[in-house]
Design a protein around this motif. Structure first.
Motif, mmCIF file in Angstrom:
data_model
loop_
_atom_site.group_PDB
_atom_site.id
_atom_site.type_symbol
_atom_site.label_atom_id
_atom_site.label_comp_id
_atom_site.label_asym_id
_atom_site.label_seq_id
_atom_site.Cartn_x
_atom_site.Cartn_y
_atom_site.Cartn_z
ATOM 1 N N CYS A 80 -6.298 -14.840 -7.461
ATOM 2 C CA CYS A 80 -5.083 -15.486 -7.975
ATOM 3 C C CYS A 80 -4.047 -14.448 -8.396
ATOM 4 O O CYS A 80 -2.848 -14.584 -8.133
ATOM 5 C CB CYS A 80 -5.413 -16.387 -9.145
ATOM 6 N N LEU A 81 -4.524 -13.376 -9.050
ATOM 7 C CA LEU A 81 -3.616 -12.315 -9.469
ATOM 8 C C LEU A 81 -2.966 -11.652 -8.262
ATOM 9 O O LEU A 81 -1.763 -11.357 -8.250
ATOM 10 C CB LEU A 81 -4.373 -11.285 -10.304
ATOM 11 N N GLY A 82 -3.764 -11.408 -7.211
ATOM 12 C CA GLY A 82 -3.220 -10.812 -5.992
ATOM 13 C C GLY A 82 -2.174 -11.704 -5.350
ATOM 14 O O GLY A 82 -1.123 -11.230 -4.902
ATOM 15 N N VAL A 83 -2.513 -13.018 -5.307
ATOM 16 C CA VAL A 83 -1.545 -13.962 -4.733
ATOM 17 C C VAL A 83 -0.256 -13.968 -5.534
ATOM 18 O O VAL A 83 0.855 -13.982 -4.984
ATOM 19 C CB VAL A 83 -2.161 -15.376 -4.658
ATOM 20 N N LEU A 84 -0.386 -13.947 -6.868
ATOM 21 C CA LEU A 84 0.795 -13.915 -7.719
ATOM 22 C C LEU A 84 1.617 -12.653 -7.488
ATOM 23 O O LEU A 84 2.854 -12.695 -7.475
ATOM 24 C CB LEU A 84 0.372 -14.008 -9.197
#
Length: 245
Positions: A47-51
């Motif tokens: 999720c952090l990478g996607v963000l």
């Protein structure tokens, strides 16, 4: 006694087995919890990478939007400048046109039909023939006078009118003292034909040739003046000098 001991052994084994099972279940539970935490960590990382990707994409999009807006603003300013320049040029052309129309209208009022301009003067060539004095009187009534020749260029222009015509030169006041109609004496330039003025030559009947014609029939432009009796009929050329308002 033996039965009691066996019973105690059995109960001890049961307790041990139960503890072992509890320990196993505890280990499985902890393992399950560890796997769950790991999955959560992984999910959080994803999720952090996607963000981060979304943030980078948003930053790029915003930069492009501002860049394009800056280019559009610059192009708009350039178009506005060009438009303003064209408007100024149009207004200037309209002003020049209006000025020319005004000058043309003034010239038409100052010099009516039949006159033509050369340098700073206007010239009128008659369509009928009269003696010298009557010719001059016609010029005076037109607000002009018989032409005074001041240069070779003017002489060639008058010669191009292709008429035998009176000009404003005479010695009628004092013989052989040639003066223009404004009272100035003839000095230079002068454009007498060969052997002119001759005051009629050897023929006494042609004496008193006190007025000058421009002879364009056979003579060259710079050698085209001829003295002639003022009583003969010729065309005439009037000159009106253009004055600066």
């Amino acid at each position: 006694m033996a039965d009691y001991i066996n019973k105690q052994v059995i109960e001890l084994n049961e307790v041990t087995e139960e503890n072992r099972n509890k320990a196993t279940r505890s280990m499985k539970t902890e393992t399950h919890l560890s796997d769950g935490r790991l999955r959560l960590y992984r999910l959080a990382a994803v999720c952090l990478g996607v963000l981060c990707v979304l943030q980078v994409t948003l930053n790029i999009s915003l930069r492009l939007a501002f860049y394009n807006r800056g280019n559009e603003t610059e192009e708009r300013d350039q178009l506005q400048t060009s438009c303003n320049t064209l408007t100024e040029e149009r207004d200037q052309l309209q002003k020049e046109r209006d000025d020319l129309m005004t000058k043309f209208s003034n010239l038409k009022q100052t010099c009516p039909e039949g006159w033509q301009q050369f340098n700073s003067s206007w010239y009128f060539l008659s369509t009928v023939k009269k003696p010298w004095k009557e010719s001059r009187q016609d010029c005076l009534e037109r607000g002009a006078d018989l032409v005074i020749v001041n240069s070779e260029m003017e002489q060639e222009f008058l010669y191009g009118l292709n008429k035998r015509a009176w000009i404003g030169l005479t010695d009628s006041v004092t013989e052989e003292t040639w003066k223009w109609v404004d009272g100035t004496p003839l000095t230079t330039p002068s454009y007498w034909h060969t052997q002119q003025p001759d005051n009629g030559g050897d023929n006494p009947a042609n004496r008193n040739e006190d007025c000058v014609e421009l002879n364009t029939v056979t003579w060259r432009p710079v050698k085209a003046w001829n003295d002639l009796s003022c009583l003969l009929n010729r065309y005439w050329i009037c000159e009106k000098v253009e004055t600066t308002p």
